[in-house]
Design a protein around this motif. Structure first.
Motif, PDB file in Angstrom:
ATOM      1  N   GLU A 144     111.061  75.243 -26.994  1.00  0.00           N
ATOM      2  CA  GLU A 144     112.494  74.743 -26.828  1.00  0.00           C
ATOM      3  C   GLU A 144     112.759  74.248 -25.328  1.00  0.00           C
ATOM      4  N   ALA A 148     113.879  70.501 -24.137  1.00  0.00           N
ATOM      5  CA  ALA A 148     115.268  70.623 -23.801  1.00  0.00           C
ATOM      6  C   ALA A 148     115.705  69.394 -23.116  1.00  0.00           C
ATOM      7  N   GLU A 153     120.920  73.944 -20.695  1.00  0.00           N
ATOM      8  CA  GLU A 153     120.057  74.340 -21.638  1.00  0.00           C
ATOM      9  C   GLU A 153     118.705  74.858 -21.100  1.00  0.00           C
ATOM     10  N   ARG A 156     119.996  78.143 -19.113  1.00  0.00           N
ATOM     11  CA  ARG A 156     120.062  79.394 -19.861  1.00  0.00           C
ATOM     12  C   ARG A 156     118.961  79.780 -20.579  1.00  0.00           C
TER      13      ARG A 156
END
Length: 311
Positions: A144, A148, A153, A156
């Motif tokens: 991910e 991203a 994001e 995080r």
């Protein structure tokens, strides 16, 4: 000897730095290093050394800058030749850079380096150190991160996987040490105190190189605030340059007499700190830090490919 980068750091204590019109000479104990004077564009003096006026005058005449740091890598002052201007193009390029371009590979490399160390610890432990689904989650988070599209994001996922990493590390250490996760100051267990010592050393080494390349340590991409750009660059280096050494000490070299923990803070014994510092000097690879800073600087100035050295 030729300096591998246009900036040249001198770390520690007890060095003797002098120069002729042709070369810079650095003597430390029985070792002497010589550099062509014109190859040194920025001398970085970290800690306590004897600096001859011959070095100062000849470097300044050759157009080089000299910056002074505390032993922990905090910059305290500089000398510039008359009429010298720092490389403002580097600072401007850093200010104008798109944070995502650098934050994404830095965060991905940080997670990848930690995964590699966890897999190394798993092979050594002979037992499963992961709870159900944790390893799959970390691998999925790595995928991910690679795609991203928002800074929110990226940050995080970086925070989440970093917290998980330290919790998994805690399962590889003796429970009596009291380490459960990475915490903020004041540290209440010896493992967090050792991590803090190692990260401070790594921060100092990276900050010195960054200043040498005329980069702004406070203008980060992944992190924000004071020292944020240094934190960006040390994130992928922590696993190999600090964590492995700290974990070895925690498993094999720490006894009850090596630290004292109270309600407010845990103190490391001076002998333990000295032994850990010696081990970290061996594991912190200044040449790789310098190379990473050069890659970053080139990417900012020439739009060259940015990649992260992390293992």
């Amino acid at each position: 000897m030729t300096a591998t980068e246009p900036w040249l750091p001198v770390f520690g204590y007890g060095g003797h730095i002098k120069a002729t019109t042709q070369e810079l000479v650095i003597a430390h104990g029985s070792a002497t290093r010589r550099y062509p004077l014109q190859a040194v564009k920025h001398l970085l003096v970290v800690g306590g050394h004897t600096l001859h006026t011959s070095a100062v005058t000849n470097l300044l005449k050759a157009g080089a800058a000299i910056t002074f740091f505390d032993i922990d890598g905090t910059p305290v002052g500089y000398l510039y030749p008359y009429g010298y201007r720092p490389d403002e193009a580097v600072r401007l390029a850093q200010e104008q850079a798109a944070p995502h371009r650098f934050a994404q590979p830095l965060a991905t490399a940080g997670l990848q380096s930690r995964l590699l160390l966890l897999e190394e610890l798993y092979d050594r432990a002979g037992q499963d150190i992961f709870y159900a689904g944790e390893l799959d989650f970390l691998h999925q988070a790595r995928e991910e991160l690679a795609v991203a599209v928002t800074m929110e994001e990226i940050r995080r996922l970086s925070r989440l996987t970093t917290d998980m990493y330290y919790e998994i590390l805690s399962r590889t250490l003796p429970p009596g040490l009291g380490f459960r996760r990475r915490t903020s100051r004041p540290y209440l267990d010896p493992v967090n105190a050792m991590f803090s010592l190692g990260y401070a050393m790594l921060y100092g080494n990276c900050c010195v190189s960054m200043i040498g390349a005329h980069l702004d340590p406070d203008l980060g991409m992944l992190h924000e605030g004071a020292g944020s750009f240094v934190h960006d660059l040390i994130e992928p280096q922590k696993a190999t340059m600090v964590d492995r050494a700290v974990l070895r000490f925690a498993r094999d070299e720490v006894s009850d007499g090596d630290y004292e923990c109270g309600e407010k803070r845990c103190y490391l014994d001076g002998n333990l700190s000295a032994r850990l510092v010696a081990a970290l000097r061996d594991s912190i690879d200044q040449s790789r830090i310098d190379a990473q800073v050069r890659i970053l600087r080139d990417a900012l100035l020439t739009n060259a490919e940015f990649h992260v050295l992390y293992w």
